[in-house]
Scaffold this active site. Sequence first.
Site, PDB file in Angstrom:
ATOM      1  CB  VAL A 180     -58.275 -20.100 -60.399  1.00 37.33           C
ATOM      2  CG1 VAL A 180     -59.622 -19.471 -61.075  1.00 37.33           C
ATOM      3  CG2 VAL A 180     -57.220 -19.000 -60.546  1.00 37.33           C
ATOM      4  CB  SER A 181     -56.694 -24.622 -58.054  1.00 38.34           C
ATOM      5  OG  SER A 181     -57.599 -24.916 -57.148  1.00 38.34           O
TER       6      SER A 181
END
Length: 194
Positions: free
Chosen positions: A9-10
């Site tokens: 995930v970012s």
Amino acid sequence: MHTFIYARVSTSGQTTENQLLEIERAGYEADAIFADTISGKVPAIERPEFAKLMDTISRTRKPKRLIVSKLDRLGRDAVDILGSVRALEQAGCSVRVLQLGDLDLTSSAGKLVLSTLAAVAEIERDFLVERTQAGLARARVEGKRLGRPKVTNDDSVESIRNALSGGVSVSQIARDHGVSRATVIRVRDGEYAA
């Protein structure tokens, strides 16, 4: 078969739960899970957990496979994804991407998909370079000045030189003039022309 799962995930406000749930629902049970919270712009091998995953895979002797929910988990662009898949294949690890219908990227069909993606990415890069060059050429014809704007003018360069000769510190001069220390140092060293 030893099953590895990689998720990414970012931001810290996101979780990998949906990716892991999707993989679990596809019938895969993980022997080891690696998950990064890092921008997708970072090349795969520079991601801490992905690097650990590669190290673990290279030390695992029995048959192994890596499961990811989406192709973009494996790299920032087609070239990075290709490099990741090739490195995994060389380590004897198959790579399955659920987004592509649970396609094994190390199979013949998977390699065809990756080659197609790489070709498209190369064409996109070429188009981008062509558009950029055309835009720069048009700007030059229109007489526009290219590059970063100057942060100083003749008066401020002279003021910086006077402050330097007066013994004022580089940091203080930078603060006083609203420029970087590097700019002051370039003025001091005679490398800066306003």
